[in-house]
Design a protein around this motif. Structure first.
Motif, PDB file in Angstrom:
ATOM      1  N   SER A 125      72.440  23.561  13.547  1.00  0.00           N
ATOM      2  CA  SER A 125      72.045  23.997  14.890  1.00  0.00           C
ATOM      3  C   SER A 125      71.414  22.831  15.629  1.00  0.00           C
ATOM      4  O   SER A 125      71.059  21.798  15.016  1.00  0.00           O
ATOM      5  CB  SER A 125      71.023  25.134  14.801  1.00  0.00           C
ATOM      6  OG  SER A 125      69.809  24.634  14.277  1.00  0.00           O
ATOM      7  N   GLY A 126      71.244  23.032  16.928  1.00  0.00           N
ATOM      8  CA  GLY A 126      70.575  22.016  17.743  1.00  0.00           C
ATOM      9  C   GLY A 126      69.116  21.882  17.339  1.00  0.00           C
ATOM     10  O   GLY A 126      68.569  20.767  17.314  1.00  0.00           O
ATOM     11  N   THR A 127      68.490  22.998  17.023  1.00  0.00           N
ATOM     12  CA  THR A 127      67.087  22.964  16.596  1.00  0.00           C
ATOM     13  C   THR A 127      66.925  22.048  15.390  1.00  0.00           C
ATOM     14  O   THR A 127      66.028  21.206  15.334  1.00  0.00           O
ATOM     15  CB  THR A 127      66.625  24.393  16.213  1.00  0.00           C
ATOM     16  OG1 THR A 127      66.532  25.167  17.406  1.00  0.00           O
ATOM     17  CG2 THR A 127      65.283  24.395  15.516  1.00  0.00           C
ATOM     18  N   VAL A 130      67.380  18.343  16.256  1.00  0.00           N
ATOM     19  CA  VAL A 130      66.191  17.761  16.891  1.00  0.00           C
ATOM     20  C   VAL A 130      65.097  17.561  15.841  1.00  0.00           C
ATOM     21  O   VAL A 130      64.426  16.528  15.801  1.00  0.00           O
ATOM     22  CB  VAL A 130      65.709  18.662  18.056  1.00  0.00           C
ATOM     23  CG1 VAL A 130      64.335  18.225  18.549  1.00  0.00           C
ATOM     24  CG2 VAL A 130      66.714  18.637  19.203  1.00  0.00           C
ATOM     25  N   TYR A 153      63.578  22.091  27.178  1.00  0.00           N
ATOM     26  CA  TYR A 153      63.830  22.900  25.977  1.00  0.00           C
ATOM     27  C   TYR A 153      64.558  22.057  24.945  1.00  0.00           C
ATOM     28  O   TYR A 153      65.571  21.425  25.241  1.00  0.00           O
ATOM     29  CB  TYR A 153      64.680  24.130  26.333  1.00  0.00           C
ATOM     30  CG  TYR A 153      64.924  25.023  25.140  1.00  0.00           C
ATOM     31  CD1 TYR A 153      63.885  25.769  24.595  1.00  0.00           C
ATOM     32  CD2 TYR A 153      66.174  25.101  24.542  1.00  0.00           C
ATOM     33  CE1 TYR A 153      64.089  26.578  23.477  1.00  0.00           C
ATOM     34  CE2 TYR A 153      66.393  25.913  23.432  1.00  0.00           C
ATOM     35  CZ  TYR A 153      65.344  26.641  22.908  1.00  0.00           C
ATOM     36  OH  TYR A 153      65.537  27.438  21.811  1.00  0.00           O
ATOM     37  N   HIS A 154      64.010  22.050  23.719  1.00  0.00           N
ATOM     38  CA  HIS A 154      64.645  21.278  22.645  1.00  0.00           C
ATOM     39  C   HIS A 154      64.784  22.102  21.374  1.00  0.00           C
ATOM     40  O   HIS A 154      64.826  21.529  20.276  1.00  0.00           O
ATOM     41  CB  HIS A 154      63.810  20.029  22.331  1.00  0.00           C
ATOM     42  CG  HIS A 154      63.731  19.033  23.449  1.00  0.00           C
ATOM     43  ND1 HIS A 154      64.775  18.205  23.785  1.00  0.00           N
ATOM     44  CD2 HIS A 154      62.731  18.732  24.315  1.00  0.00           C
ATOM     45  CE1 HIS A 154      64.417  17.432  24.807  1.00  0.00           C
ATOM     46  NE2 HIS A 154      63.185  17.741  25.142  1.00  0.00           N
ATOM     47  N   GLY A 155      64.803  23.425  21.469  1.00  0.00           N
ATOM     48  CA  GLY A 155      64.892  24.236  20.264  1.00  0.00           C
ATOM     49  C   GLY A 155      63.513  24.592  19.731  1.00  0.00           C
ATOM     50  O   GLY A 155      62.506  24.419  20.416  1.00  0.00           O
ATOM     51  N   ASP A 222      66.016  14.861  27.030  1.00  0.00           N
ATOM     52  CA  ASP A 222      67.335  15.360  27.421  1.00  0.00           C
ATOM     53  C   ASP A 222      67.629  14.687  28.759  1.00  0.00           C
ATOM     54  O   ASP A 222      66.857  14.828  29.705  1.00  0.00           O
ATOM     55  CB  ASP A 222      67.241  16.892  27.572  1.00  0.00           C
ATOM     56  CG  ASP A 222      68.541  17.509  28.041  1.00  0.00           C
ATOM     57  OD1 ASP A 222      69.389  16.787  28.582  1.00  0.00           O
ATOM     58  OD2 ASP A 222      68.691  18.740  27.887  1.00  0.00           O
ATOM     59  N   ASP A 255      68.359  13.915  23.451  1.00  0.00           N
ATOM     60  CA  ASP A 255      68.803  15.237  23.013  1.00  0.00           C
ATOM     61  C   ASP A 255      69.972  15.671  23.896  1.00  0.00           C
ATOM     62  O   ASP A 255      69.799  16.107  25.028  1.00  0.00           O
ATOM     63  CB  ASP A 255      67.647  16.239  23.106  1.00  0.00           C
ATOM     64  CG  ASP A 255      68.059  17.626  22.627  1.00  0.00           C
ATOM     65  OD1 ASP A 255      69.233  17.796  22.242  1.00  0.00           O
ATOM     66  OD2 ASP A 255      67.210  18.535  22.650  1.00  0.00           O
ATOM     67  N   VAL A 257      72.220  17.973  22.897  1.00  0.00           N
ATOM     68  CA  VAL A 257      72.766  19.218  22.337  1.00  0.00           C
ATOM     69  C   VAL A 257      73.533  19.968  23.429  1.00  0.00           C
ATOM     70  O   VAL A 257      74.617  20.498  23.195  1.00  0.00           O
ATOM     71  CB  VAL A 257      71.618  20.076  21.741  1.00  0.00           C
ATOM     72  CG1 VAL A 257      72.073  21.494  21.476  1.00  0.00           C
ATOM     73  CG2 VAL A 257      71.108  19.432  20.451  1.00  0.00           C
ATOM     74  N   LEU A 258      72.998  19.981  24.624  1.00  0.00           N
ATOM     75  CA  LEU A 258      73.675  20.676  25.725  1.00  0.00           C
ATOM     76  C   LEU A 258      74.508  19.702  26.575  1.00  0.00           C
ATOM     77  O   LEU A 258      75.623  20.005  26.976  1.00  0.00           O
ATOM     78  CB  LEU A 258      72.617  21.376  26.592  1.00  0.00           C
ATOM     79  CG  LEU A 258      73.100  22.328  27.678  1.00  0.00           C
ATOM     80  CD1 LEU A 258      72.073  23.442  27.880  1.00  0.00           C
ATOM     81  CD2 LEU A 258      73.342  21.638  29.004  1.00  0.00           C
ATOM     82  N   LYS A 282      76.271  22.491  19.947  1.00  0.00           N
ATOM     83  CA  LYS A 282      77.048  23.342  20.841  1.00  0.00           C
ATOM     84  C   LYS A 282      78.552  23.001  20.854  1.00  0.00           C
ATOM     85  O   LYS A 282      79.269  23.421  19.976  1.00  0.00           O
ATOM     86  CB  LYS A 282      76.436  23.289  22.245  1.00  0.00           C
ATOM     87  CG  LYS A 282      75.003  23.883  22.247  1.00  0.00           C
ATOM     88  CD  LYS A 282      74.531  24.184  23.633  1.00  0.00           C
ATOM     89  CE  LYS A 282      73.052  24.456  23.722  1.00  0.00           C
ATOM     90  NZ  LYS A 282      72.655  25.833  23.781  1.00  0.00           N
TER      91      LYS A 282
HETATM   92  C1  LIG Z   1      68.741  20.379  24.816  1.00  0.00           C
HETATM   93  C2  LIG Z   1      68.714  21.363  23.685  1.00  0.00           C
HETATM   94  N1  LIG Z   1      68.215  20.995  22.498  1.00  0.00           N
HETATM   95  C3  LIG Z   1      68.184  21.830  21.438  1.00  0.00           C
HETATM   96  C4  LIG Z   1      68.656  23.114  21.557  1.00  0.00           C
HETATM   97  C5  LIG Z   1      68.619  24.041  20.366  1.00  0.00           C
HETATM   98  O1  LIG Z   1      69.911  24.265  19.904  1.00  0.00           O
HETATM   99  P1  LIG Z   1      70.258  25.551  18.988  1.00  0.00           P
HETATM  100  O2  LIG Z   1      70.111  26.749  19.877  1.00  0.00           O
HETATM  101  O3  LIG Z   1      71.648  25.303  18.502  1.00  0.00           O
HETATM  102  O4  LIG Z   1      69.247  25.555  17.871  1.00  0.00           O
HETATM  103  C6  LIG Z   1      69.194  23.549  22.772  1.00  0.00           C
HETATM  104  C7  LIG Z   1      69.704  24.922  22.924  1.00  0.00           C
HETATM  105  O5  LIG Z   1      69.960  25.417  23.990  1.00  0.00           O
HETATM  106  C8  LIG Z   1      69.212  22.653  23.873  1.00  0.00           C
HETATM  107  O6  LIG Z   1      69.704  23.026  25.064  1.00  0.00           O
END
Ligand SMILES: Cc1ncc(COP(=O)(O)O)c(C=O)c1O
Length: 453
Positions: A125-127, A130, A153-155, A222, A255, A257-258, A282
């Motif tokens: 996952s993104g969480t 990070v 937001y970073h998870g 981000d 970051d 992820v998005l 993602k």
């Molecule tokens: C920039 C960013 N980092 C981390 C995450 C966390 O990702 P995940 O929901 O896959 O854990 C998200 C989720 O929206 C995100 O937008």
């Protein structure tokens, strides 16, 4: 007209199967849902199936999906090449303790495209991505703290979420913001090791990083933070970040992820940022759970080398599972430079037309975003940082009305987050969005006049 829309929704809701399912769900989930991000206005829309750019809910409504599982589904729902590849794979096993060739193929694709990614590790996952990137920065520098952008937001890793929910008048809303715990019971040591920066604030960035330079391992950023406002990074901010971080030996953790979906080489490359570590997720999983940490070869050595044990061990039962690897590779192979260009043009047309609709009515709204992403703000001036984008109670209720209006028109518009396009969308879909927005603005200005009368 807007109130009529709300009334119609209420009447329909009395018979809704979604409402019925939500009532059942309340018996098993603490708040009736199993993720905090589910929209409940007034109850979640339960999905029956996805069909390309659209989803069909359990009440038979067909909705243009501008959420795409929080920007994950860059090809929309049920993308045939991914479905076929995954179905082929399923009969030969879905996860092993051993590595597979599939992980090398996806890794090669990503490292071949993303300049900052000389080496990569997969997670789920993104969480998690990070979390491991922050740990990697600590392990590499031997320092405990991080700096991060206010409101982004970073998870859900404790250090990554401290400071994401600062609000006016509350603790931490100082000109130089102070990280506050994301939830009660957070150990004080967590927030002590998180330094907050305001997006696009060049002087604040210099002052904060220099004041704690011997403790900060990395700056988590981000390049276009979506929940904080989905605004462009100013070139001077990116330049100052790069110079200051390099001066003090602080790593930059981008970051994406998005925002990887902003281009073939990702968002950092687009905005001139050269991170030491980068997190993605993602879109790279083709609709299956995934995350990845990448970065400079020298920094990625914390995960181990052929000759040395890792200073940061990273495992994970489902990390690099072949289903996510195959789905991700097929989805990303279809994201050619042409596919990114097409999305970019569609996004430009949409944002440009939304802005023209606002300007022609002198309406108190603005639009931010880039590539396939956009966000509408109930603000006359487009935000350049989290504080500008922060919604007052009245503005939040405008946004709710807008989302309801879109829903009534057959469009799922995320509330308070980035909306996104997918490769399966066509011009008619963009026209549908534009018509819904025009109608909303007309109704909104009429109801404003009614309120004044
Ligand atoms: C920039 C960013 N980092 C981390 C995450 C966390 O990702 P995940 O929901 O896959 O854990 C998200 C989720 O929206 C995100 O937008």
């Amino acid at each position: 007209m807007l109130d009529q829309a709300t009334n119609r929704l209420r009447q329909a809701s009395a018979r809704s199967r979604s409402k019925h399912l939500f009532n059942r769900a309340k018996a098993v989930f603490p708040d009736g849902t199993t993720r905090a991000t589910v929209e409940k206005d007034p109850f979640p829309i339960y999905v029956q199936r996805g069909e390309g750019a659209y989803l069909v809910d359990v009440d038979g409504n067909r909705l243009l999906d501008l959420n795409n599982n929080f920007t994950t589904l860059i090809h929309g729902h049920g993308f045939e090449p991914v479905s076929e590849a995954v179905v082929d794979l399923l009969r030969s096993g879905t996860c092993f303790a051993n590595p597979t060739e599939h992980e090398i193929a996806l890794a090669a694709l990503l490292t071949g495209r993303i300049p900052a990614m000389e080496r990569i590790r997969f997670v789920n996952s993104g969480t998690e991505a990070v979390m491991f990137a922050v740990k990697a920065a600590r392990a590499f520098t031997g320092r405990p703290a991080i700096a991060r952008i206010e409101g982004a937001y970073h998870g859900a890793y404790d250090w990554a979420e401290a400071g994401q929910g600062v609000s006016p008048g509350k603790d931490g809303w100082d000109p130089a913001p102070i990280a506050t715990p994301a939830y009660r019971g957070t150990p004080p040591s967590v927030v002590e090791e998180v330094h907050l920066l305001r997006f696009n604030d060049v002087e604040g960035l210099k002052a904060r990083l220099s004041a704690a330079s011997d403790r900060i391992a990395g700056v988590l950023i981000d390049p276009m933070p979506s929940r904080a406002g989905l605004m462009h990074p100013e070139p001077a901010f990116i330049e100052t970040l790069s110079e200051t971080a390099s001066k003090y030996g602080i790593l930059i953790i981008a970051d994406e992820v998005l925002n990887l979906r902003q281009g073939y080489a990702g968002a950092s490359a687009r905005y001139g940022l050269e991170p030491d570590l980068i997190t993605v997720g993602k879109i790279i999983g083709g609709g299956f759970p995934i995350g990845a940490i990448g970065g400079r070869e020298e920094v990625m050595r914390v995960f181990g080398t052929e000759d040395a044990k890792p200073s940061l061990p990273q495992g994970g039962t489902f990390s690099a599972n072949p289903v996510s690897m195959v789905a991700g590779r097929v989805a990303m192979e279809a994201m050619t430079p042409d596919a990114f260009n097409r999305l970019e043009k569609m996004g430009e047309r949409l944002r440009g037309s939304l802005r023209a609709s606002i300007a022609s009515r002198d309406a108190p709204y603005s639009v931010t975003g880039a590539a396939s992403l956009f966000r509408i703000h109930p603000k006359r001036v487009a935000p350049t940082e989290y504080r500008d984008a922060y919604l007052s109670a009245e503005e939040a209720s405008h946004m709710r009305r807008m989302s309801r209006h879109f829903l009534e028109t057959g469009i799922l518009l995320p509330y308070g987050a980035a909306a996104c396009l997918s490769t399966v969308m066509v011009n008619n879909d963009i026209d549908l969005i534009l018509r819904a927005f025009d109608n909303f603005l007309d109704a909104d200005s009429q109801s404003g006049k009614d309120r004044v009368r």
